[in-house]
Motif scaffolding. Structure first.
Motif, PDB file in Angstrom:
ATOM      1  N   LYS A 112     -47.791   7.508  22.707  1.00 33.26           N
ATOM      2  CA  LYS A 112     -48.366   6.574  23.674  1.00 33.26           C
ATOM      3  C   LYS A 112     -49.099   7.328  24.762  1.00 33.26           C
ATOM      4  CE  LYS A 112     -47.190   2.716  26.700  1.00 33.26           C
ATOM      5  NZ  LYS A 112     -46.111   1.826  27.210  1.00 33.26           N
ATOM      6  N   GLU A 113     -48.529   8.423  25.231  1.00 38.93           N
ATOM      7  CA  GLU A 113     -49.167   9.212  26.279  1.00 38.93           C
ATOM      8  C   GLU A 113     -50.288  10.072  25.712  1.00 38.93           C
ATOM      9  OE1 GLU A 113     -46.232  11.487  28.302  1.00 38.93           O
ATOM     10  OE2 GLU A 113     -45.172   9.744  29.095  1.00 38.93           O
ATOM     11  N   LYS A 114     -50.060  10.632  24.530  1.00 39.13           N
ATOM     12  CA  LYS A 114     -51.024  11.565  23.950  1.00 39.13           C
ATOM     13  C   LYS A 114     -52.335  10.889  23.588  1.00 39.13           C
ATOM     14  CE  LYS A 114     -51.443  15.026  20.309  1.00 39.13           C
ATOM     15  NZ  LYS A 114     -50.779  15.665  19.152  1.00 39.13           N
ATOM     16  N   HIS A 115     -52.241   9.662  23.101  1.00 38.81           N
ATOM     17  CA  HIS A 115     -53.439   8.992  22.604  1.00 38.81           C
ATOM     18  C   HIS A 115     -53.770   7.728  23.400  1.00 38.81           C
ATOM     19  CE1 HIS A 115     -53.468  11.742  19.241  1.00 38.81           C
ATOM     20  NE2 HIS A 115     -52.242  11.405  18.926  1.00 38.81           N
ATOM     21  N   ILE A 116     -53.529   7.763  24.713  1.00 35.21           N
ATOM     22  CA  ILE A 116     -53.715   6.573  25.531  1.00 35.21           C
ATOM     23  C   ILE A 116     -55.159   6.080  25.515  1.00 35.21           C
ATOM     24  CG2 ILE A 116     -54.005   7.980  27.627  1.00 35.21           C
ATOM     25  CD1 ILE A 116     -52.460   4.410  27.306  1.00 35.21           C
ATOM     26  N   LEU A 117     -56.134   6.985  25.523  1.00 33.66           N
ATOM     27  CA  LEU A 117     -57.534   6.552  25.504  1.00 33.66           C
ATOM     28  C   LEU A 117     -57.881   5.866  24.184  1.00 33.66           C
ATOM     29  CD1 LEU A 117     -59.509   9.455  27.236  1.00 33.66           C
ATOM     30  CD2 LEU A 117     -59.005   7.193  28.138  1.00 33.66           C
ATOM     31  N   LYS A 118     -57.408   6.464  23.088  1.00 35.96           N
ATOM     32  CA  LYS A 118     -57.680   5.873  21.784  1.00 35.96           C
ATOM     33  C   LYS A 118     -56.984   4.522  21.656  1.00 35.96           C
ATOM     34  CE  LYS A 118     -57.697   6.945  16.850  1.00 35.96           C
ATOM     35  NZ  LYS A 118     -57.379   7.969  15.823  1.00 35.96           N
ATOM     36  N   LYS A 119     -55.765   4.423  22.193  1.00 37.85           N
ATOM     37  CA  LYS A 119     -55.022   3.171  22.133  1.00 37.85           C
ATOM     38  C   LYS A 119     -55.740   2.094  22.941  1.00 37.85           C
ATOM     39  CE  LYS A 119     -50.469   1.137  22.893  1.00 37.85           C
ATOM     40  NZ  LYS A 119     -49.066   1.367  23.314  1.00 37.85           N
ATOM     41  N   LEU A 120     -56.229   2.457  24.133  1.00 41.15           N
ATOM     42  CA  LEU A 120     -56.957   1.506  24.971  1.00 41.15           C
ATOM     43  C   LEU A 120     -58.243   1.066  24.293  1.00 41.15           C
ATOM     44  CD1 LEU A 120     -57.271  -0.056  27.587  1.00 41.15           C
ATOM     45  CD2 LEU A 120     -58.175   2.019  28.676  1.00 41.15           C
ATOM     46  N   TYR A 121     -58.948   2.016  23.679  1.00 47.20           N
ATOM     47  CA  TYR A 121     -60.185   1.692  22.951  1.00 47.20           C
ATOM     48  C   TYR A 121     -59.884   0.697  21.828  1.00 47.20           C
ATOM     49  CZ  TYR A 121     -64.541   2.420  20.330  1.00 47.20           C
ATOM     50  OH  TYR A 121     -65.744   2.232  19.674  1.00 47.20           O
ATOM     51  N   THR A 122     -58.796   0.957  21.095  1.00 50.85           N
ATOM     52  CA  THR A 122     -58.418   0.076  19.983  1.00 50.85           C
ATOM     53  C   THR A 122     -58.074  -1.322  20.490  1.00 50.85           C
ATOM     54  OG1 THR A 122     -57.558   1.965  18.731  1.00 50.85           O
ATOM     55  CG2 THR A 122     -56.814  -0.219  18.055  1.00 50.85           C
ATOM     56  N   LEU A 123     -57.388  -1.391  21.629  1.00 48.28           N
ATOM     57  CA  LEU A 123     -57.033  -2.684  22.215  1.00 48.28           C
ATOM     58  C   LEU A 123     -58.290  -3.454  22.633  1.00 48.28           C
ATOM     59  CD1 LEU A 123     -54.950  -4.698  23.280  1.00 48.28           C
ATOM     60  CD2 LEU A 123     -54.892  -3.390  25.419  1.00 48.28           C
ATOM     61  N   ILE A 124     -59.240  -2.744  23.243  1.00 53.88           N
ATOM     62  CA  ILE A 124     -60.494  -3.378  23.660  1.00 53.88           C
ATOM     63  C   ILE A 124     -61.264  -3.870  22.439  1.00 53.88           C
ATOM     64  CG2 ILE A 124     -62.741  -2.950  24.755  1.00 53.88           C
ATOM     65  CD1 ILE A 124     -61.264  -0.949  26.608  1.00 53.88           C
ATOM     66  N   GLN A 125     -61.283  -3.053  21.372  1.00 51.80           N
ATOM     67  CA  GLN A 125     -61.951  -3.451  20.130  1.00 51.80           C
ATOM     68  C   GLN A 125     -61.302  -4.709  19.551  1.00 51.80           C
ATOM     69  OE1 GLN A 125     -64.744  -1.743  18.248  1.00 51.80           O
ATOM     70  NE2 GLN A 125     -64.625  -3.906  17.679  1.00 51.80           N
ATOM     71  N   ASP A 126     -59.971  -4.774  19.631  1.00 52.25           N
ATOM     72  CA  ASP A 126     -59.252  -5.937  19.116  1.00 52.25           C
ATOM     73  C   ASP A 126     -59.580  -7.184  19.926  1.00 52.25           C
ATOM     74  OD1 ASP A 126     -57.071  -7.086  17.365  1.00 52.25           O
ATOM     75  OD2 ASP A 126     -56.233  -7.502  19.343  1.00 52.25           O
ATOM     76  N   ARG A 127     -59.739  -7.027  21.246  1.00 53.34           N
ATOM     77  CA  ARG A 127     -60.117  -8.161  22.094  1.00 53.34           C
ATOM     78  C   ARG A 127     -61.497  -8.683  21.708  1.00 53.34           C
ATOM     79  NH1 ARG A 127     -55.617  -8.522  22.974  1.00 53.34           N
ATOM     80  NH2 ARG A 127     -54.465  -8.454  24.962  1.00 53.34           N
ATOM     81  N   LYS A 128     -62.375  -7.767  21.340  1.00 54.96           N
ATOM     82  CA  LYS A 128     -63.722  -8.178  20.940  1.00 54.96           C
ATOM     83  C   LYS A 128     -63.695  -8.909  19.601  1.00 54.96           C
ATOM     84  CE  LYS A 128     -68.454  -6.474  20.268  1.00 54.96           C
ATOM     85  NZ  LYS A 128     -69.035  -7.484  21.177  1.00 54.96           N
ATOM     86  N   ASP A 129     -62.884  -8.395  18.677  1.00 55.72           N
ATOM     87  CA  ASP A 129     -62.811  -8.990  17.339  1.00 55.72           C
ATOM     88  C   ASP A 129     -61.961 -10.258  17.323  1.00 55.72           C
ATOM     89  OD1 ASP A 129     -64.333  -6.860  16.471  1.00 55.72           O
ATOM     90  OD2 ASP A 129     -62.603  -5.698  15.774  1.00 55.72           O
ATOM     91  N   ASN A 130     -60.926 -10.275  18.181  1.00 57.13           N
ATOM     92  CA  ASN A 130     -60.007 -11.415  18.236  1.00 57.13           C
ATOM     93  C   ASN A 130     -59.836 -11.864  19.681  1.00 57.13           C
ATOM     94  OD1 ASN A 130     -59.017 -11.206  15.293  1.00 57.13           O
ATOM     95  ND2 ASN A 130     -58.568  -9.160  16.093  1.00 57.13           N
TER      96      ASN A 130
END
Length: 211
Positions: A112-130
């Motif tokens: 969670k700490e190591k990949h926080i930027l990637k996780k946030l990007y994925t969450l934003i992408q999910d908001r766009k798709d869903n």
């Protein structure tokens, strides 16, 4: 080439262990072995070659699967009895279909700490798709590019103000806001984190050449 070979301490079977690392993600992909011929082919062709102990023959990584490894770096340790190979991994490294052979974890790092930027990007992408009702991220996507750019500009100004105020906590808060809005912009314009990484790596390479 011969100087390199002479500095390698092969074992009694004429082999040396090789740790393979992804040049972009820095993850360890696999452990393999090389003999003298594999080293020479690897350095000459800039594509990873190894020696199979089970088949007792030389093999080119990805020759049948297509999951080849383009060699970006080659180093050996202080004793010359192990090699570190940095590669541009095409596809996956493990025959099981996993990206890395080291997927059976006992102690896990804090992903969670190591990949926080990637996780946030994925969450934003999910908001766009869903789209989710009431989501601020979806509000930005609905308003479009001009609104997103306006927020990026506003947050940039807030970072500047925080810096001028010599207020570290304020800077941290505003930089975090700016990064979030930049990620929204990236998702909106279909720019991936990997593309940014590659550009930064390209600049690092150009800088080293210039120096």
């Amino acid at each position: 080439m011969e100087k390199i070979i002479n500095n390698i301490n092969f074992n009694e079977k004429g082999l040396v262990p090789v740790v393979v690392q992804d040049v972009t993600t820095e993850k360890v992909l696999m452990l393999a072995y090389m003999n003298e011929e594999a080293i020479k082919k690897t350095l000459n062709e800039r594509v990873a070659h190894y020696y199979s102990r089970s088949r007792q023959k030389l093999w080119k990584k990805g020759e049948t699967s297509g999951n080849m490894q383009k060699v970006k770096g080659f180093a050996y340790d202080c004793d010359g009895d192990s090699i570190l190979l940095t590669v541009d991994q095409i596809g996956v490294a493990c025959h099981t279909g996993n990206y890395s052979c080291f997927f059976k974890k006992v102690l896990k790092e804090n992903e969670k700490e190591k990949h926080i930027l990637k996780k946030l990007y994925t969450l934003i992408q999910d908001r766009k798709d869903n789209p989710k009702e009431g989501s601020y991220t979806n509000y930005l996507f609905e308003k479009g590019l001009d609104k997103i750019l306006k927020k990026v500009g506003e947050e940039s100004s807030e970072v500047i103000i925080g810096a001028k105020n010599k207020n570290k906590d304020e800077m941290i808060y505003e930089i975090s806001d700016l990064i979030y809005h930049l990620l929204v912009l990236m998702v909106n314009e279909k720019v991936s984190i990997e593309e940014i990484k590659k550009e930064l790596l390209r600049r690092e390479k150009v800088k080293s050449i210039r120096e």
